[in-house]
Design an enzyme around this catalytic site. Structure first.
Site, mmCIF file in Angstrom:
data_model
loop_
_atom_site.group_PDB
_atom_site.id
_atom_site.type_symbol
_atom_site.label_atom_id
_atom_site.label_comp_id
_atom_site.label_asym_id
_atom_site.label_seq_id
_atom_site.Cartn_x
_atom_site.Cartn_y
_atom_site.Cartn_z
ATOM 1 N N TYR A 33 0.833 -1.200 0.000
ATOM 2 C CA TYR A 33 0.000 0.000 0.000
ATOM 3 C C TYR A 33 0.863 1.244 0.000
ATOM 4 C CZ TYR A 33 0.843 0.811 5.014
ATOM 5 O OH TYR A 33 1.421 1.085 6.218
ATOM 6 N N LYS A 149 6.529 -1.972 1.916
ATOM 7 C CA LYS A 149 5.329 -1.399 2.533
ATOM 8 C C LYS A 149 4.159 -2.374 2.373
ATOM 9 C CE LYS A 149 3.167 3.125 3.192
ATOM 10 N NZ LYS A 149 3.178 3.050 4.648
ATOM 11 N N GLU A 182 11.923 2.433 14.391
ATOM 12 C CA GLU A 182 10.955 3.409 13.879
ATOM 13 C C GLU A 182 9.653 3.242 14.649
ATOM 14 O OE1 GLU A 182 9.650 2.623 9.837
ATOM 15 O OE2 GLU A 182 9.841 0.459 10.144
ATOM 16 N N LEU A 207 11.053 1.297 7.315
ATOM 17 C CA LEU A 207 10.449 1.766 6.069
ATOM 18 C C LEU A 207 11.123 3.082 5.705
ATOM 19 C CD1 LEU A 207 8.105 1.205 3.997
ATOM 20 C CD2 LEU A 207 6.916 3.043 5.188
HETATM 21 N N1 PMP Z 1 7.370 3.685 9.091
HETATM 22 C C1 PMP Z 1 6.225 2.987 9.071
HETATM 23 C C2 PMP Z 1 6.200 1.629 9.710
HETATM 24 C C3 PMP Z 1 5.071 3.526 8.467
HETATM 25 O O1 PMP Z 1 3.925 2.814 8.439
HETATM 26 C C4 PMP Z 1 5.126 4.822 7.915
HETATM 27 C C5 PMP Z 1 3.905 5.462 7.326
HETATM 28 N N2 PMP Z 1 3.477 4.837 6.175
HETATM 29 C C6 PMP Z 1 6.345 5.514 7.942
HETATM 30 C C7 PMP Z 1 7.455 4.910 8.541
HETATM 31 C C8 PMP Z 1 6.481 6.888 7.339
HETATM 32 O O2 PMP Z 1 6.471 6.816 5.932
HETATM 33 P P1 PMP Z 1 5.962 8.042 5.055
HETATM 34 O O3 PMP Z 1 6.729 9.227 5.467
HETATM 35 O O4 PMP Z 1 6.229 7.619 3.657
HETATM 36 O O5 PMP Z 1 4.485 8.196 5.350
#
Ligand code: PMP
Length: 285
Positions: A33, A149, A182, A207
Site C-alpha cells: 500500500y 510497505k 521506527e 520503512l
Molecule cells: N514507518 C512505518 C512503519 C510507516 O507505516 C510509515 C507510514 N506509512 C512511515 C514509517 C512513514 O512513511 P511516510 O513518510 O512515507 O508516510
C-alpha cells in the site's frame, strides 16, 4: 456527500465497495500500500510514493496493476470525486483473486487495486502538533523486510493499540540491542544535546519514509547536522528534542517517551521549524 472508492476499474460509493473473499490481500496479507498526503487538493510527493510502490511490488514479485502514470491519474480522480482539500489518499495493490493456496496464483492473475481518499481535520492536526505527543517503546517483533510497505501490519496494529491504551499517540519499536528502529506508522527522530538530528539509517529494518527522505533536504537546507544511525532508548530519553514523521502527520514533536519528559517537555525549536518548512521542499502535483 457519500465517499467514492476506486475498485478494480470502477468508481463506486464506499458502502458498495467490496472485494472478493478470495482476494489474496484478505487471505494472506499478500499486498502492498501507499498513503499520500493531499494538500489544497493536490498530491504531495506523488513521484516518490509511486517509486516506493514500484519497489514494494518488485520485491514481492507482484505485477503493476497499471502504468504508474495512470495510477497518478486515478489517485487524482479519487481525490477530486471525494472533494478532499486536505487529507490522504490510500492505495492498495494485492496479488489478486485466486483459489486459496499459499504459493503464487496462476500466471496472468490480475492484481487487485483499491484507492480511497478522505479528508482530515487540519485545525485539530495543528493543535496536536502545537501540544506535542507522547510515545511509548515496545519490542520490535516484525519480520526482517519492513522496508517493503506490506499490508501485513499485525505487529504495528498491536503496538499502536498498546500506545493508545497507555495514552500515547505512537509506539516506537526497539530492536534486541535496545535501539529505536521506527514507529508503528512513522519514522523516529531525536535531536541530541549538541544539536545533531539523528534518525535510523535506511536498510531492510525500517520503512524508507517519503517524509523522511524530503526532510533530509530540509535539514541540509537549514544548515543542521544529520546523523543517519541507530539511537538507543536511553539516548532518546536524554535528547533535547524528539519527533516523528509520516505523510499524514508531517513532522510531529514528541514531548514524552515512556512517561519521561523530553527536553523541557514542550515541542522543540528544530522540530517546529522542520514542520513549518516541510512543504517548501515537498513536490506538489
Ligand atoms: N514507518 C512505518 C512503519 C510507516 O507505516 C510509515 C507510514 N506509512 C512511515 C514509517 C512513514 O512513511 P511516510 O513518510 O512515507 O508516510
Amino acid at each position: 456527500m457519500s465517499r467514492i472508492a476506486y475498485v478494480n476499474g470502477r468508481y463506486v460509493p464506499l458502502c458498495q465497495a467490496v472485494v472478493n473473499i478470495e482476494d489474496r490481500g484478505y487471505q494472506f496479507s499478500d499486498g502492498v500500500y501507499e498513503v499520500c498526503e493531499v494538500r489544497e487538493g493536490r498530491l504531495i510527493d506523488e513521484r516518490r510514493h509511486l517509486g516506493r510502490l514500484a519497489y514494494s511490488l518488485k520485491e514481492l514479485r507482484i505485477a503493476e496493476p497499471m502504468a504508474m502514470s495512470a495510477l497518478g491519474v486515478v489517485m487524482r480522480e479519487v481525490v477530486a470525486r471525494n472533494r478532499v482539500n486536505w487529507g490522504i489518499v490510500y492505495l492498495q495493490v494485492t496479488r489478486g483473486v485466486a483459489r486459496r493456496d499459499h504459493a503464487f496464483p496462476p500466471a496472468g492473475t490480475r492484481p487487485s487495486l483499491v484507492i480511497t481518499a478522505r479528508s482530515l481535520e487540519l485545525a485539530s492536526a495543528e493543535h496536536i502538533a502545537a501540544d506535542g505527543v507522547a510515545v511509548i517503546t515496545v519490542p520490535d517483533n516484525r519480520w526482517e523486510r519492513v522496508d517493503i510497505k506490506s499490508v501485513s501490519l499485525l505487529p504495528n496494529v498491536l503496538a499502536k493499540q498498546v500506545a493508545r491504551e497507555a495514552g500515547a499517540r505512537e509506539a516506537w519499536f526497539v530492536d534486541k540491542q535496545g535501539r529505536v528502529t521506527e514507529g508503528s506508522s512513522s519514522n523516529a527522530w531525536i535531536v541530541t544535546r549538541d544539536g545533531k538530528v539523528v534518525t535510523h539509517q535506511v536498510g531492510h529494518d525500517i520503512l524508507r519514509g517519503i517524509t523522511r527522505t524530503v526532510l533530509v533536504d530540509v535539514i541540509t537546507a537549514q544548515g543542521l547536522t544529520l546523523e543517519e544511525r541507530a539511537f538507543t532508548v536511553e539516548e532518546a530519553y536524554a535528547a533535547r528534542e524528539a519527533f516523528l514523521t509520516s505523510a499524514s502527520q508531517i513532522v510531529l514533536p514528541v514531548v514524552r517517551i515512556d512517561g519521561r519528559p523530553i527536553g523541557n517537555g514542550a515541542p522543540g525549536l528544530i522540530a517546529t521549524a522542520l514542520r513549518r518548512d516541510f512543504h517548501r521542499f515537498a513536490e506538489m502535483t
